[in-house]
Design an enzyme around this catalytic site. Structure first.
Site, PDB file in Angstrom:
ATOM      1  N   SER A 258       0.812  -1.222   0.000  1.00 49.63           N
ATOM      2  CA  SER A 258       0.000   0.000   0.000  1.00 49.63           C
ATOM      3  C   SER A 258       0.847   1.274   0.000  1.00 49.63           C
ATOM      4  O   SER A 258       0.488   2.244  -0.686  1.00 49.63           O
ATOM      5  CB  SER A 258      -0.970  -0.009   1.178  1.00 49.63           C
ATOM      6  OG  SER A 258      -1.879  -1.065   1.009  1.00 49.63           O
ATOM      7  N   LYS A 305      -9.565  -5.202  10.946  1.00 52.91           N
ATOM      8  CA  LYS A 305     -10.696  -4.840  10.081  1.00 52.91           C
ATOM      9  C   LYS A 305     -12.053  -4.911  10.792  1.00 52.91           C
ATOM     10  O   LYS A 305     -12.926  -4.100  10.533  1.00 52.91           O
ATOM     11  CB  LYS A 305     -10.729  -5.759   8.865  1.00 52.91           C
ATOM     12  CG  LYS A 305      -9.714  -5.398   7.804  1.00 52.91           C
ATOM     13  CD  LYS A 305      -9.854  -6.345   6.631  1.00 52.91           C
ATOM     14  CE  LYS A 305      -9.196  -5.788   5.401  1.00 52.91           C
ATOM     15  NZ  LYS A 305      -9.447  -6.570   4.206  1.00 52.91           N
ATOM     16  N   ASN A 326     -12.069  -1.435   5.665  1.00 51.21           N
ATOM     17  CA  ASN A 326     -10.651  -1.445   5.262  1.00 51.21           C
ATOM     18  C   ASN A 326     -10.147  -0.028   5.023  1.00 51.21           C
ATOM     19  O   ASN A 326      -8.999   0.159   4.659  1.00 51.21           O
ATOM     20  CB  ASN A 326     -10.442  -2.307   4.009  1.00 51.21           C
ATOM     21  CG  ASN A 326     -10.947  -1.628   2.764  1.00 51.21           C
ATOM     22  OD1 ASN A 326     -11.873  -0.831   2.827  1.00 51.21           O
ATOM     23  ND2 ASN A 326     -10.341  -1.931   1.633  1.00 51.21           N
ATOM     24  N   ASP A 342     -13.016  -2.893  -0.279  1.00 52.29           N
ATOM     25  CA  ASP A 342     -12.789  -4.235  -0.841  1.00 52.29           C
ATOM     26  C   ASP A 342     -13.963  -4.573  -1.757  1.00 52.29           C
ATOM     27  O   ASP A 342     -13.805  -5.236  -2.788  1.00 52.29           O
ATOM     28  CB  ASP A 342     -12.711  -5.284   0.283  1.00 52.29           C
ATOM     29  CG  ASP A 342     -11.335  -5.326   0.926  1.00 52.29           C
ATOM     30  OD1 ASP A 342     -10.375  -4.809   0.311  1.00 52.29           O
ATOM     31  OD2 ASP A 342     -11.206  -5.857   2.042  1.00 52.29           O
ATOM     32  N   GLY A 367     -13.744 -16.012   5.712  1.00 50.66           N
ATOM     33  CA  GLY A 367     -13.172 -14.976   6.584  1.00 50.66           C
ATOM     34  C   GLY A 367     -13.616 -13.592   6.138  1.00 50.66           C
ATOM     35  O   GLY A 367     -14.635 -13.440   5.433  1.00 50.66           O
ATOM     36  N   TYR A 451      -2.593 -11.514  -4.142  1.00 51.23           N
ATOM     37  CA  TYR A 451      -1.827 -10.780  -5.171  1.00 51.23           C
ATOM     38  C   TYR A 451      -0.325 -11.009  -5.063  1.00 51.23           C
ATOM     39  O   TYR A 451       0.435 -10.466  -5.847  1.00 51.23           O
ATOM     40  CB  TYR A 451      -2.165  -9.287  -5.145  1.00 51.23           C
ATOM     41  CG  TYR A 451      -1.990  -8.602  -3.821  1.00 51.23           C
ATOM     42  CD1 TYR A 451      -3.049  -8.500  -2.931  1.00 51.23           C
ATOM     43  CD2 TYR A 451      -0.763  -8.050  -3.459  1.00 51.23           C
ATOM     44  CE1 TYR A 451      -2.898  -7.871  -1.711  1.00 51.23           C
ATOM     45  CE2 TYR A 451      -0.600  -7.414  -2.247  1.00 51.23           C
ATOM     46  CZ  TYR A 451      -1.660  -7.330  -1.370  1.00 51.23           C
ATOM     47  OH  TYR A 451      -1.500  -6.709  -0.161  1.00 51.23           O
ATOM     48  N   GLY A 472      -5.646 -11.220  -8.086  1.00 51.03           N
ATOM     49  CA  GLY A 472      -5.942 -10.371  -6.931  1.00 51.03           C
ATOM     50  C   GLY A 472      -5.320  -8.985  -7.050  1.00 51.03           C
ATOM     51  O   GLY A 472      -5.731  -8.060  -6.346  1.00 51.03           O
TER      52      GLY A 472
HETATM   53  P1  NAP Z   1      -9.164 -14.413   7.094  1.00 55.13           P
HETATM   54  O1  NAP Z   1     -10.221 -13.516   7.652  1.00 55.13           O
HETATM   55  O2  NAP Z   1      -8.106 -14.932   7.986  1.00 55.13           O
HETATM   56  O3  NAP Z   1      -9.916 -15.657   6.442  1.00 55.13           O
HETATM   57  C1  NAP Z   1      -9.237 -16.692   5.802  1.00 55.13           C
HETATM   58  C2  NAP Z   1     -10.200 -17.796   5.359  1.00 55.13           C
HETATM   59  O4  NAP Z   1      -9.413 -18.794   4.724  1.00 55.13           O
HETATM   60  C3  NAP Z   1     -10.919 -18.484   6.509  1.00 55.13           C
HETATM   61  O5  NAP Z   1     -12.191 -18.920   6.071  1.00 55.13           O
HETATM   62  C4  NAP Z   1     -10.025 -19.686   6.775  1.00 55.13           C
HETATM   63  O6  NAP Z   1     -10.719 -20.825   7.309  1.00 55.13           O
HETATM   64  C5  NAP Z   1      -9.566 -20.035   5.400  1.00 55.13           C
HETATM   65  N1  NAP Z   1      -8.277 -20.758   5.457  1.00 55.13           N
HETATM   66  C6  NAP Z   1      -7.142 -20.332   6.064  1.00 55.13           C
HETATM   67  N2  NAP Z   1      -6.168 -21.238   5.883  1.00 55.13           N
HETATM   68  C7  NAP Z   1      -6.698 -22.242   5.171  1.00 55.13           C
HETATM   69  C8  NAP Z   1      -6.209 -23.483   4.677  1.00 55.13           C
HETATM   70  N3  NAP Z   1      -4.948 -23.850   4.879  1.00 55.13           N
HETATM   71  N4  NAP Z   1      -7.037 -24.279   3.977  1.00 55.13           N
HETATM   72  C9  NAP Z   1      -8.328 -23.899   3.745  1.00 55.13           C
HETATM   73  N5  NAP Z   1      -8.849 -22.740   4.205  1.00 55.13           N
HETATM   74  C10 NAP Z   1      -8.051 -21.934   4.892  1.00 55.13           C
HETATM   75  O7  NAP Z   1      -8.401 -13.706   5.877  1.00 55.13           O
HETATM   76  P2  NAP Z   1      -9.019 -12.652   4.838  1.00 55.13           P
HETATM   77  O8  NAP Z   1      -8.826 -11.273   5.303  1.00 55.13           O
HETATM   78  O9  NAP Z   1     -10.380 -13.095   4.501  1.00 55.13           O
HETATM   79  O10 NAP Z   1      -8.016 -12.825   3.605  1.00 55.13           O
HETATM   80  C11 NAP Z   1      -8.071 -13.970   2.765  1.00 55.13           C
HETATM   81  C12 NAP Z   1      -7.166 -13.758   1.547  1.00 55.13           C
HETATM   82  O11 NAP Z   1      -7.636 -12.684   0.747  1.00 55.13           O
HETATM   83  C13 NAP Z   1      -5.726 -13.397   1.926  1.00 55.13           C
HETATM   84  O12 NAP Z   1      -4.848 -14.109   1.096  1.00 55.13           O
HETATM   85  C14 NAP Z   1      -5.636 -11.919   1.627  1.00 55.13           C
HETATM   86  O13 NAP Z   1      -4.313 -11.524   1.267  1.00 55.13           O
HETATM   87  C15 NAP Z   1      -6.571 -11.800   0.445  1.00 55.13           C
HETATM   88  N6  NAP Z   1      -7.096 -10.438   0.299  1.00 55.13           N
HETATM   89  C16 NAP Z   1      -6.799  -9.762  -0.860  1.00 55.13           C
HETATM   90  C17 NAP Z   1      -7.281  -8.502  -1.059  1.00 55.13           C
HETATM   91  C18 NAP Z   1      -6.941  -7.789  -2.337  1.00 55.13           C
HETATM   92  O14 NAP Z   1      -7.070  -6.557  -2.375  1.00 55.13           O
HETATM   93  N7  NAP Z   1      -6.525  -8.473  -3.377  1.00 55.13           N
HETATM   94  C19 NAP Z   1      -8.067  -7.879  -0.086  1.00 55.13           C
HETATM   95  C20 NAP Z   1      -8.376  -8.594   1.083  1.00 55.13           C
HETATM   96  C21 NAP Z   1      -7.892  -9.876   1.246  1.00 55.13           C
HETATM   97  P3  NAP Z   1     -10.955 -21.001   8.882  1.00 55.13           P
HETATM   98  O15 NAP Z   1     -12.057 -20.063   9.182  1.00 55.13           O
HETATM   99  O16 NAP Z   1     -11.293 -22.427   9.066  1.00 55.13           O
HETATM  100  O17 NAP Z   1      -9.684 -20.625   9.547  1.00 55.13           O
END
Ligand code: NAP
Length: 514
Positions: A258, A305, A326, A342, A367, A451, A472
């Site tokens: 960022s 968040k 965010n 987002d 998540g 990303y 992403g």
């Molecule tokens: P989060 O709140 O921690 O949620 C992660 C989710 O993934 C949860 O449902 C978790 O399941 C699941 N998970 C984690 N490890 C796993 C595994 N080994 N196998 C299967 N499921 C798994 O994270 P988040 O904020 O939602 O972010 C998720 C992804 O989106 C990240 O990679 C982040 O970098 C990306 N993101 C990108 C942008 C963008 O602008 N491109 C913006 C936001 C987020 P459980 O609930 O069972 O733990």
């Protein structure tokens, strides 16, 4: 004591800390690209031979007379690497002065151990910085005031030109208290050490410190930001009290792209603003620093968040049901207004690639990001299916968006218009993992929120089946550009911001493949 132009050259000081004289020269040349004020950490050189070599060659290079070299030989108990006695330390500083260093840094303990005439014998021919270091933590206010008074007296009585006070501060509040000691005084260098205060190192000159330090390569104290970054990305030497401050809060935060995105936007539009990374463990400490630093807005990432919602004075229509923000804009009277860009990021990333109304969308993960995708696409009329590791979380999210939770075992038989990976599976450094395998990737379009890397294993598997893909990076750019426009009220310079992020990602890729 000090004159108007204490450090005649730049007020950002590049710290050269190298084990050999040859390596030190390489760092000096690199530092000179950014500043003509350079600290030579003589204690880092691996022995008397290397020190002699460096000082010998310094003497020969006449052009170095233009450079404000500061010779420092930090003893171990002041956080340095020098094992010798205080007399050895002073002898080395004397040799550095003879080699052409116009400045020396002398520790307070050393100054207090020698009578004035003895100290003068070694160092009187140079301008002198009196330094104090405390790595244990910030003393109480009265104790800090006492230390500053003691240093100011020593400065006045012993003919020192500047004083430097470096203390580990584990909160922004304490870091700001330390910087306060330098305010309105032209000869006080305040250095709040520690990861939490890294943004204060960028703002140190703006907040009144006479000098700020940045390593050319290896950090010599906790929380330091490298010289190239400090000067190029953050324009540290040019920040003034008129500069608007923005930032991102999270923990960890060190790998955030960022700052590259937002600072590229400010540069392209010639806006006097800076965007900083804040590693925030304690939200109330950060929120308390907003008025003092005059922060105009900030991005929010994990793990804040959701938690931040309860500190807001208001938020946009999607942030509440999603349960996360965010982006925060700081309005009049420090009122905080939250957004979830987002959501906009998802829509922009998919724009023109898929008709959403009535189409089947499978979201992997339940998540924060999955919630943003699910609410956004449901609002556009898509039919939402959720598959995540924890079935209870899938069910909860599915219920919230009137969708359906699916068990992993059913995916092979399913077919979707869009599959979105909203888990961190496949993110650097676990780049060879995909949340689902080829038989489960049955869709027209695959979208990965990750990303780093821009092209994940999930996207590669999809592409190998002839499926169109969306990275992403597109969402990251769109959500960030929306933040920038919320804060500035201007159209963002999209091309400049995109190029800066893509260049950084390309740089990382080539760095990793070395
Ligand atoms: P989060 O709140 O921690 O949620 C992660 C989710 O993934 C949860 O449902 C978790 O399941 C699941 N998970 C984690 N490890 C796993 C595994 N080994 N196998 C299967 N499921 C798994 O994270 P988040 O904020 O939602 O972010 C998720 C992804 O989106 C990240 O990679 C982040 O970098 C990306 N993101 C990108 C942008 C963008 O602008 N491109 C913006 C936001 C987020 P459980 O609930 O069972 O733990």
């Amino acid at each position: 004591m000090a004159d108007e132009h204490l450090f005649r050259a730049d007020r950002v000081c590049g710290v050269v800390a190298a084990r050999t004289a040859a390596e030190a020269w390489r760092q000096i040349r690199e530092a000179l690209r950014y500043t003509a004020t350079i600290e030579l950490r003589l204690d880092w050189l691996t022995g008397a031979g290397e020190r002699r070599k460096l000082l010998g060659s310094l003497k020969k290079h006449r052009r170095n007379r233009q450079v404000s070299f500061i010779a420092t030989c930090r003893r171990q108990n002041a956080g340095g690497k020098f094992h010798g006695s205080m007399s050895d330390q002073l002898s080395l500083l004397r040799s550095a002065i003879a080699a052409g260093c116009p400045w020396v840094d002398v520790e307070m303990e050393t100054v207090e151990s020698f009578p004035a005439f003895a100290l003068d014998l070694y160092t009187a021919r140079a301008r002198r910085i009196l330094s104090f270091h405390d790595f244990r933590g910030m003393p109480h206010a009265a104790e800090l005031a006492g230390i500053v008074r003691r240093m100011e007296n020593l400065c006045a009585n012993r003919g020192f030109d500047a004083l430097k006070i470096a203390v580990t501060c584990n909160s922004l509040g304490k870091g700001l208290q330390l910087l306060e000691t330098a305010r309105e005084k032209r000869n006080v260098i305040a250095v709040p050490m520690g990861e939490t205060c890294a943004p204060l190192r960028i703002l140190a000159l703006r907040e009144g410190s006479a000098l700020s330090y940045a390593p050319v390569e290896e950090a010599t104290a906790p929380g330091q930001i490298r010289l190239a970054e400090l000067c190029r990305l953050y324009r540290s030497g040019r920040l003034t009290s008129a500069t608007c401050v923005y930032g991102v809060i999270g923990n960890p935060i060190v790998h955030s792209l960022s700052p590259i995105l937002h600072n590229a936007g400010f540069r392209a539009r010639k806006i006097d603003a800076v965007y900083l990374p804040f590693r925030v463990a304690d939200l109330s400490d950060f929120l308390g620093a907003i008025p003092r630093l005059r922060i105009g807005g900030f991005s929010v990432t994990l793990p804040h968040k959701q938690k931040l919602l309860r500190f807001l004075d208001g938020c946009d229509s999607l942030a509440k049901p999603i349960g996360a923000v965010n982006t925060v804009a700081v309005r009049a009277n420090e009122k905080l207004f939250g957004y979830n860009t987002d959501s906009l990021g998802v829509l922009r990333a998919l724009q023109g690639k898929l008709e959403l109304r009535g189409h089947r969308v499978l979201i992997l993960g339940a998540g924060g990001a999955a919630r943003a995708v699910a609410f956004t696409l449901a609002r556009e009329g898509a039919r939402i299916f959720i598959c995540s590791r924890t079935l209870s979380r899938s069910r909860r999210l599915a219920r919230d968006v009137h969708g359906q939770a699916l068990k992993r075992g059913t995916l092979r038989r399913g077919s979707f218009d869009l599959i979105v990976n909203a888990t961190p599976v496949g993110m650097h450094p676990r780049e060879n993992e995909s949340p689902i395998g080829p038989p489960e990737i049955n869709c027209a379009l695959a979208f990965d929120l990750i990303y780093r890397p821009p092209r994940t294993k999930f996207l590669r598997l999809a592409a190998s089946k002839g499926i169109r893909t969306v990275s992403g990076v597109e969402m990251f750019l769109a959500q960030g550009i929306a933040q920038w426009e919320i804060w500035t009220g201007l159209r963002a310079p999209v091309n400049a911001m995109r190029s800066a992020v893509l260049a950084a990602l390309r740089g990382e890729k080539s760095e990793l493949s070395k």
